[in-house]
Design an enzyme around this catalytic site. Structure first.
Site, PDB file in Angstrom:
ATOM      1  N   HIS A  50       0.847  -1.193  -0.019  1.00 31.92           N
ATOM      2  CA  HIS A  50       0.068   0.018  -0.120  1.00 31.92           C
ATOM      3  C   HIS A  50       0.761   1.259  -0.049  1.00 31.92           C
ATOM      4  O   HIS A  50       0.447   2.066  -0.562  1.00 31.92           O
ATOM      5  CB  HIS A  50      -1.022  -0.164   1.225  1.00 31.92           C
ATOM      6  CG  HIS A  50      -2.091  -0.917   0.992  1.00 31.92           C
ATOM      7  ND1 HIS A  50      -3.065  -0.828   0.392  1.00 31.92           N
ATOM      8  CD2 HIS A  50      -2.413  -2.163   1.794  1.00 31.92           C
ATOM      9  CE1 HIS A  50      -3.869  -1.664   0.381  1.00 31.92           C
ATOM     10  NE2 HIS A  50      -3.509  -2.816   1.595  1.00 31.92           N
TER      11      HIS A  50
ATOM     12  N   SER B 153       2.486  -7.359  -2.501  1.00 30.87           N
ATOM     13  CA  SER B 153       3.204  -7.779  -1.410  1.00 30.87           C
ATOM     14  C   SER B 153       3.025  -9.291  -1.410  1.00 30.87           C
ATOM     15  O   SER B 153       3.560  -9.863  -0.398  1.00 30.87           O
ATOM     16  CB  SER B 153       2.257  -7.287  -0.200  1.00 30.87           C
ATOM     17  OG  SER B 153       0.966  -7.978  -0.130  1.00 30.87           O
TER      18      SER B 153
HETATM   19  C1  LIG Z   1     -12.022  -2.123   2.503  1.00 28.85           C
HETATM   20  C2  LIG Z   1     -11.490  -3.733   2.222  1.00 28.85           C
HETATM   21  O1  LIG Z   1     -12.175  -4.528   3.016  1.00 28.85           O
HETATM   22  C3  LIG Z   1     -10.002  -3.836   2.740  1.00 28.85           C
HETATM   23  O2  LIG Z   1      -9.709  -5.131   2.170  1.00 28.85           O
HETATM   24  C4  LIG Z   1      -9.461  -3.692   4.093  1.00 28.85           C
HETATM   25  C5  LIG Z   1     -10.060  -4.450   5.126  1.00 28.85           C
HETATM   26  N1  LIG Z   1      -9.390  -4.266   6.420  1.00 28.85           N
HETATM   27  C6  LIG Z   1      -7.933  -3.996   6.306  1.00 28.85           C
HETATM   28  N2  LIG Z   1      -7.491  -3.806   7.748  1.00 28.85           N
HETATM   29  C7  LIG Z   1      -5.904  -3.937   7.519  1.00 28.85           C
HETATM   30  N3  LIG Z   1      -5.203  -3.758   8.682  1.00 28.85           N
HETATM   31  N4  LIG Z   1      -5.301  -3.651   6.455  1.00 28.85           N
HETATM   32  C8  LIG Z   1      -5.737  -3.699   5.247  1.00 28.85           C
HETATM   33  O3  LIG Z   1      -5.309  -3.433   4.136  1.00 28.85           O
HETATM   34  C9  LIG Z   1      -7.384  -3.909   5.224  1.00 28.85           C
HETATM   35  N5  LIG Z   1      -7.823  -4.008   3.867  1.00 28.85           N
HETATM   36  N1  LIG Z   2      -2.336 -12.064   0.890  1.00 25.06           N
HETATM   37  C1  LIG Z   2      -1.555 -10.873   1.185  1.00 25.06           C
HETATM   38  C2  LIG Z   2      -1.938 -10.141   2.539  1.00 25.06           C
HETATM   39  C3  LIG Z   2      -3.381  -9.971   2.753  1.00 25.06           C
HETATM   40  C4  LIG Z   2      -4.114 -10.766   3.218  1.00 25.06           C
HETATM   41  C5  LIG Z   2      -5.542 -10.431   3.449  1.00 25.06           C
HETATM   42  C6  LIG Z   2      -6.053  -9.199   2.655  1.00 25.06           C
HETATM   43  O1  LIG Z   2      -7.428  -8.857   3.008  1.00 25.06           O
HETATM   44  C7  LIG Z   2      -4.986  -8.172   2.250  1.00 25.06           C
HETATM   45  C8  LIG Z   2      -3.579  -8.757   2.242  1.00 25.06           C
HETATM   46  C9  LIG Z   2      -0.007 -11.205   1.064  1.00 25.06           C
HETATM   47  O2  LIG Z   2       0.417 -12.183   1.157  1.00 25.06           O
HETATM   48  O3  LIG Z   2       0.860 -10.254   1.141  1.00 25.06           O
HETATM   49 FE   LIG Z   3      -4.648  -4.225   2.028  1.00 20.54          FE
END
Ligand SMILES: C[C@H](O)[C@H](O)[C@H]1CNc2nc(N)[nH]c(=O)c2N1
Ligand SMILES: N[C@@H](Cc1ccc(O)cc1)C(=O)O
Ligand SMILES: [Fe+2]
Length: 560
Positions: free
Chosen positions: A393, A452
């Protein structure tokens, strides 16, 4: 098979999207008390007891995740937790049934709570004023009668006691175990009395469930964060992917990992707006995991990442924040972002609910996890960790146009309905997390969860998944699973095109009010009075003047 079973297991523990309900948001997530930390802990304890047995079987001794997946047949064995088990736990704990909505099986997976969504809405509506409290409310109650029709007499008497009027009554044999009849009772009475009636009926053992079902309760605009400091209340977690609770998590059977994960999560729970983000002294193994992922991203990025990502990545390297041998500290990253786009970070204890996560974007705040994925799975992990946040991100959040776009999504989410949040997070999922775009006729990744996760990046660019053109209207309703590589990815004509389309779609959302972020006060204002709009127009006019002057100066017309 194992995947489907694991999905079921996760769904069982899924929490619906919500703001902190203690602030008055009529969400589906039931709050037990007053803070997110406590709430999350209670939910976890309940789930944990269900999982304890399973973990005992996994023997806590470094079994690899594949063994756990196959060795403990999640969701289909006699020892497996089922939806009913979860409900029963609620029942014994709170002395009431958890299935708030009849006919909606999914709702049976909801966890501990004392009030249903409808009751909270009712309570909020009643608390608006003394008149509102006494206002006559039409409502339907669904009662599960354990002991047959005899209980109806009690119901009618109690309604009468609360000066209510029964308008309709219907019964049927119940399909719920240990319940003889269901009764649908439509009543009309003051809101306050209705709340008391429900409480009173619940105290009787004759009823296995007392559920309020009503849709026409009007309440004020729902609570949503108005100032960046309100985000202290927007940190509710989806606990489903935590190593404690997810049998497929690479850290499920690693006690030391779970301890470390917990220790780091404590920092996020203790964090308050304005605090510097505590730095973490990462262990050698954690830095080594970072280094492995970092170096692979460095290798793959030139060919597979979009232009904007690469440019920001270089800046992060130049600032000495992105280096191979150590995990960047969130505080340094936050300061870096602040300088470039005004975004800042705050620590998050895990995967946040979509509503809470999106809300923070409205304030140009990104909630970032701080713990590191398990050393055994550097190239793909089921929950976001700091490697995902940092390598996925952060670079794009340092890009001004992407930062603004992220904030727009956040602003659109404030006060949005549950179904709008669902759609917003689905589009977010297929773009910000897993988006692909074209660049000079080549396929590039801009999605954070691709950048990632080298495993998923290579999968996305292979010929295995289905690629579809990105179109918010259809993308927003595409169901997805969040534990395995995606079977479908959406491709935008360009990175700009993705942002434009998303932006246009967001602006057509149906929320009945407009909001605006004031960067000077870090406050979100609802644009609902002529006064506010006039002040704004005046500010914008002043800026227009400066911009026009700047153009004139550049063109040299000020010499004329
Ligand atoms: C908005 C959407 O559900 C999104 O995937 C969010 C959910 N919660 C999250 N929570 C964390 N800590 N980090 C993230 O990148 C996300 N992504
Ligand atoms: N799959 C991602 C990590 C991730 C997991 C869940 C999510 O909703 C977003 C990102 C990684 O291996 O880097
Ligand atoms: Fe994310």
């Amino acid at each position: 098979m194992a995947v489907a079973a694991a999905q079921k297991n996760r769904e069982m523990f899924a929490i619906k999207k919500s703001y902190s309900i203690e602030n008055g948001y009529p969400s589906r997530r039931r709050s037990l008390v007053d803070d997110a930390r406590f709430e999350t802990l209670v939910v976890k304890q309940t789930k944990q007891s269900v999982l304890e047995e399973a973990r005992a079987r996994a023997n806590d001794s470094g079994l690899d995740s594949e063994f756990i997946q196959d060795g403990v047949p999640i969701g289909n064995g006699d020892n497996s937790p089922t939806v009913e088990d979860g409900t029963q736990q609620d029942e014994t704990k709170n002395g009431q049934l958890a299935d708030a909505d009849i006919g909606d099986d999914a709702s049976k997976t909801d966890e501990d709570y004392t009030l249903t969504e409808e009751e909270i809405i009712l309570q909020n509506a009643a608390s608006e004023s003394p008149e509102a409290e006494q206002a006559i409310q039409q409502a339907a109650l669904l009662l599960r009668m354990r002991d047959g029709m005899g209980s109806l007499a009690r119901v009618l008497k109690t309604v009468d006691n609360y000066k209510g009027c029964v308008q309709h009554l219907e019964t049927r044999p119940s399909q719920v175990t240990d319940v003889q009849f269901d009764a649908l009772v439509k009543v009309s009475m003051s809101r306050n009395n209705l709340l008391q009636l429900i409480r009173s009926l619940r105290q009787s053992t004759a009823f296995a469930g007392v559920n309020l079902m009503t849709e026409n309760i009007s309440s004020k605009t729902p609570w949503f964060p108005r100032h960046a400091s309100d985000l202290d209340n927007c940190n509710h977690l989806m606990t489903k992917f935590e190593p404690e609770l997810d049998m497929n998590h690479p850290g499920f059977a690693d006690k030391e990992y779970r301890e470390r994960r917990k220790q780091i999560a404590e920092i996020a729970f203790a964090y308050k707006y304005g605090d510097p983000i505590p730095s973490i002294s990462y262990k050698e193994t954690e830095n080594a995991t970072w280094q492995r992922v970092f170096n692979t991203v460095l290798d793959l990025m030139p060919k597979h990442a979009c232009r904007e990502y690469k440019a920001a990545f270089t800046k992060l390297q130049e600032a000495d924040i992105f280096v191979p041998h150590r995990i960047p500290q969130l505080e340094d990253v936050s300061n870096f972002l602040r300088k470039h786009t005004g975004f800042t970070l705050r620590p998050a204890a895990g995967l946040l609910t979509a509503r809470d996560f999106l809300a923070s974007l409205a304030f140009r705040v990104f909630q970032s996890t701080q713990y590191v994925r398990h050393a055994n799975s550097p190239f793909h992990t089921p929950e976001p960790d700091c490697i995902h946040e940092l390598l996925g991100h952060i670079p794009l959040l340092a890009d001004p146009s992407f930062a603004q776009f992220s904030q727009e999504i956040g602003l659109a989410s404030l006060g949005a309905s549950d179904s709008e949040i669902e759609k917003l997070s689905t589009v977010y999922w297929f773009t910000v997390e897993f988006g692909l775009c074209k660049e000079n006729h080549q396929l590039k990744a801009y999605g954070a969860a691709l950048l990632s996760s080298i495993g998923e990046l290579l999968h996305a660019l292979s010929d295995k998944p289905e690629l579809r053109p990105f179109e918010p209207a259809s993308t927003s309703v595409q169901p997805y699973q969040d534990q395995e590589y995606q079977p479908i990815y959406y491709v935008a004509e360009s990175f700009e095109d993705a942002k434009d389309k998303f932006r246009r779609w967001v602006s057509a959302m149906s929320r009945p009010f407009e909001v605006r972020f004031n960067p000077h006060t870090e406050r979100v204002e609802v644009l609902d009075t002529v006064d506010k709009l006039e002040t704004l127009i005046w500010q914008l006019n002043t800026e227009m003047l400066h911009l026009t002057n700047a153009v004139k100066k550049l063109k040299g017309t000020h010499f004329e």
